[in-house]
Design a protein around this motif. Structure first.
Motif, PDB file in Angstrom:
ATOM      1  N   ARG A 170      44.816  17.080 152.155  1.00  0.00           N
ATOM      2  CA  ARG A 170      44.273  17.521 150.869  1.00  0.00           C
ATOM      3  C   ARG A 170      43.052  18.393 151.129  1.00  0.00           C
ATOM      4  O   ARG A 170      42.414  18.286 152.179  1.00  0.00           O
ATOM      5  CB  ARG A 170      43.883  16.331 149.977  1.00  0.00           C
TER       6      ARG A 170
ATOM      7  N   GLU B  89      37.440  12.414 146.808  1.00  0.00           N
ATOM      8  CA  GLU B  89      38.620  12.979 146.155  1.00  0.00           C
ATOM      9  C   GLU B  89      39.728  13.286 147.151  1.00  0.00           C
ATOM     10  O   GLU B  89      40.917  13.010 146.890  1.00  0.00           O
ATOM     11  CB  GLU B  89      38.225  14.248 145.397  1.00  0.00           C
TER      12      GLU B  89
ATOM     13  N   GLY C 123      42.808  10.279 147.147  1.00  0.00           N
ATOM     14  CA  GLY C 123      43.951  10.743 146.370  1.00  0.00           C
ATOM     15  C   GLY C 123      43.679  10.625 144.885  1.00  0.00           C
ATOM     16  O   GLY C 123      42.785  11.266 144.342  1.00  0.00           O
ATOM     17  N   GLU C 124      44.437   9.791 144.207  1.00  0.00           N
ATOM     18  CA  GLU C 124      44.280   9.609 142.773  1.00  0.00           C
ATOM     19  C   GLU C 124      42.921   8.996 142.462  1.00  0.00           C
ATOM     20  O   GLU C 124      42.515   8.018 143.092  1.00  0.00           O
ATOM     21  CB  GLU C 124      45.388   8.714 142.224  1.00  0.00           C
TER      22      GLU C 124
ATOM     23  N   THR D 190      39.941   6.853 140.602  1.00  0.00           N
ATOM     24  CA  THR D 190      39.863   5.575 139.897  1.00  0.00           C
ATOM     25  C   THR D 190      39.684   5.840 138.402  1.00  0.00           C
ATOM     26  O   THR D 190      38.981   6.767 138.007  1.00  0.00           O
ATOM     27  CB  THR D 190      38.683   4.759 140.434  1.00  0.00           C
ATOM     28  N   ARG D 191      40.317   4.999 137.579  1.00  0.00           N
ATOM     29  CA  ARG D 191      40.235   5.168 136.128  1.00  0.00           C
ATOM     30  C   ARG D 191      39.485   3.986 135.521  1.00  0.00           C
ATOM     31  O   ARG D 191      39.852   2.833 135.750  1.00  0.00           O
ATOM     32  CB  ARG D 191      41.615   5.295 135.507  1.00  0.00           C
TER      33      ARG D 191
ATOM     34  N   ASP E 219      37.526   8.703 136.891  1.00  0.00           N
ATOM     35  CA  ASP E 219      37.835   9.266 135.576  1.00  0.00           C
ATOM     36  C   ASP E 219      37.431   8.253 134.510  1.00  0.00           C
ATOM     37  O   ASP E 219      37.914   7.116 134.514  1.00  0.00           O
ATOM     38  CB  ASP E 219      39.329   9.577 135.458  1.00  0.00           C
TER      39      ASP E 219
ATOM     40  N   ASP F 200      47.319   2.268 134.094  1.00  0.00           N
ATOM     41  CA  ASP F 200      46.509   2.896 135.141  1.00  0.00           C
ATOM     42  C   ASP F 200      45.040   2.505 135.056  1.00  0.00           C
ATOM     43  O   ASP F 200      44.192   3.131 135.713  1.00  0.00           O
ATOM     44  CB  ASP F 200      46.643   4.421 135.072  1.00  0.00           C
TER      45      ASP F 200
END
Length: 608
Positions: A239, A273, A277-278, A280-281, A315, A332
């Protein structure tokens, strides 16, 4: 009349021999002019920008050589003239001795100034040695960032596309070297895109996933990549994220003339980031009078808290359960935050939160100790949030319908009074959340907090994080904090627990193939401790406590710290009388003191 021999010798020594009186003033003038030329030489060097065209840079360099040559010549000439004058005055009397001492003092001060300026210039330009003298070490890599790169599982490459000689670029490159030195898993590659030919530059930009046709302002910056180097040494990218050079600085909102360096904030966020990866929400529950995450007000807003989360690749979104189909918490959702509800959740909402926790969810409850007059006018009462039964049954945690007050002596009335504002220094030294804070002697500020008690519960490990033990009998709680005079039956003395962290680890049922996930919750009897006002206070560690709680809930114990970086604003509050006294001391107080000391020295010399 005969003269005193000593007085005659002093009188003769006060005058230079004929033809030599001009040496000292000419030497001093030459020395000062030389220092002035050297000063302008240093200033012109500091203003030399790496972004300047080659012709302009060559002109600046030529001017610097002229200034340096003239400055050195005048300085050496001045030293020679002053030295000759002092050598020829050795045989003179006391007057010449005083003159020699004065001239020597001026020369030494001038030389010390030049050496200090040149030393500072050399150290700043060539990175021989640097010291961060700020109280919070704002220019040193923070403990949190060092822990972040030390815990990396893979490798991270930092590619710097920066021009040399640019002060902004130099600040970024110094920070990149600190990241590289903090972990062997961080690789650093740096080159100047202006020195590469068009073909090589295009190949490198394509390898970095950058547009070769973009402007130079868009390309200059840092590329953060995650990946691994194979046995042959070739880099395998996974990435990538590009940070433009102009994004490392921003104007201060309170002082537009001042710029703030965002280097560590941007780089650590980019490393998270590309490695995680994805993102945290985190969802903040709304619809019940909770604190607003977009509010910038000091006492009511949570904008600083949300900013701190977003800087850590989180997020942040608002969540209104009643507007969702089926009244469920999103799948999520990594963390659910309930920030000070002022009215009770409905039964479907409570059921949704319960299902989320039973499924291994993580939640932070900030239950505000607010109160209002009862409709019948009989005293005050606390409004339930609807989550009390869930916390009591699942985790053995019970927020009490009381408010913690602190006794203090009112300086105006000289009587004992009570305030809802208190700060706690008693932190659990064994829990991962508060251990680094307790070792540092941190203090946590609360306002109108309610006590949180917990009882032993099967399959639950609940521990108190923050207590009021350090206040002893000066701290008490009461169910009727609005009453001015507290009676004995309403007062309950501490210590009180203000925050509790609990982990629920149920045993797997006999028919289950895999054990159920653990759930973690943290409950605090106050919400104002995470508002903008308390998070920006440098005297308290509220921001560190919140971030450590956040990391513990997500099982990121490796990232917990005792101190984080944040610019601190200090206020000096004084009355109008104190300000008038300071002004009187500054003018005419200080000049009067100088005149008095001079008069005293003159009297002593006259008597001697």
């Amino acid at each position: 009349m005969a003269l005193n021999p000593a007085r005659q010798q002093a009188s003769e020594g006060a005058h230079a021999p004929h033809g030599e009186g001009w040496l000292l003033p000419l030497g001093m003038a030459s020395l000062l002019l030389g220092l002035l030329f050297l000063f302008f030489w240093i200033l012109l060097g500091l203003g030399l920008d790496g972004d300047a065209p080659d012709a302009e840079a060559a002109t600046v360099i030529a001017r610097r050589w002229v200034l340096l040559s003239i400055g050195c010549f005048l300085g050496l000439q001045g030293l020679v003239l002053v030295g000759v004058r002092l050598r020829r005055s050795e045989a003179l009397g006391a007057g010449a001795s005083r003159l020699a001492l004065a001239a020597n003092a001026v020369v030494m001060v001038a030389l010390a100034t030049v050496l200090l300026g040149l030393g500072n210039y050399v150290f700043s330009r060539h990175e021989l040695w640097r010291a961060d003298l700020t109280s919070q070490k704002l220019y040193t890599l923070s403990e949190e960032s060092r822990r972040l790169v030390a815990a990396l599982e893979g490798q991270v490459k930092l590619v710097a596309l920066l021009p040399p000689g640019n002060r902004e670029a130099d600040a970024v490159e110094r920070l990149l070297r600190q990241y590289r030195d903090a972990s062997p898993r961080v690789l650093l590659e740096s080159y100047n895109p202006r020195t590469l030919d068009s073909r090589e530059l295009k190949l490198r930009l394509e390898a970095l996933e950058l547009d070769p046709d973009a402007s130079e302002g868009e390309l200059l910056g840092v590329v953060v990549q995650s990946g691994r180097a194979d046995p042959s040494g070739e880099w395998r990218r996974e990435r990538s994220k590009h940070i433009a050079l102009h994004d490392f600085w921003k104007r201060d909102a309170t002082d537009p003339s001042r710029r703030v360096f965002l280097g560590e904030r941007l780089l650590s966020s980019a490393i998270r980031e590309v490695t995680e990866g994805e993102p945290t929400r985190a969802y903040f529950l709304t619809g019940h009078g909770e604190k607003d995450i977009e509010d910038f007000e000091p006492r009511t807003g949570l904008s600083r808290l949300v900013q701190a989360l977003r800087q850590r690749n989180v997020d942040v979104e608002e969540l209104d359960l009643l507007t969702r189909e089926g009244v469920t918490v999103p799948e999520d959702c990594d963390l659910l935050v309930v920030a000070g509800p002022r009215k009770a959740l409905t039964e479907p909402e409570v059921a949704a939160v319960t299902r989320y926790l039973d499924g291994g969810g993580r939640a932070l409850f900030l239950l505000e100790a607010w109160y209002r007059s009862a409709e019948d006018g009989g005293g005050t009462r606390f409004d339930a949030s609807g989550l009390e039964e869930v916390l009591a049954q699942r985790y053995g945690i019970e927020p009490l319908d009381e408010a913690v007050l602190l006794l203090f002596a009112d300086p105006r009335t000289q009587r004992q009074a009570a305030t809802p504002q208190l700060w706690c220094e008693s932190l659990d030294k064994t829990h991962p959340i508060t251990q680094p804070l307790a070792l540092r002697g941190a203090r946590i500020a609360f306002y109108s907090a309610r006590p949180i008690q917990h009882r032993p519960t099967l399959q639950v490990d609940a521990r108190s994080l923050v207590t009021t033990a350090s206040w002893g009998q000066r701290c008490f709680s009461t169910p009727d904090p609005a009453r001015r005079m507290q009676t004995a039956e309403l007062i309950r003395y501490g210590p009180f627990s203000i925050g509790v962290a609990a982990e629920y680890a149920p045993k797997p049922d006999a028919g289950e193939a895999t054990p159920r996930k653990r759930s973690r919750v943290a409950v605090f009897g106050d919400v104002e401790w995470v508002t903008n006002q308390f998070l920006q206070e440098g005297a308290y560690s509220n921001q560190e406590l919140f971030l450590n709680t956040f990391h513990w809930l997500l099982e990121e114990e490796r990232l917990m710290v005792g101190e984080s970086h944040r610019p601190t604003s200090y206020r000096l509050s004084m009355t109008s009388g104190a300000l008038e006294r300071i002004q009187a001391l500054a003018c005419p107080g200080l000049p009067a003191v100088a005149l008095a000391l001079g008069l005293f020295a003159w009297i002593l010399r006259r008597r001697s």
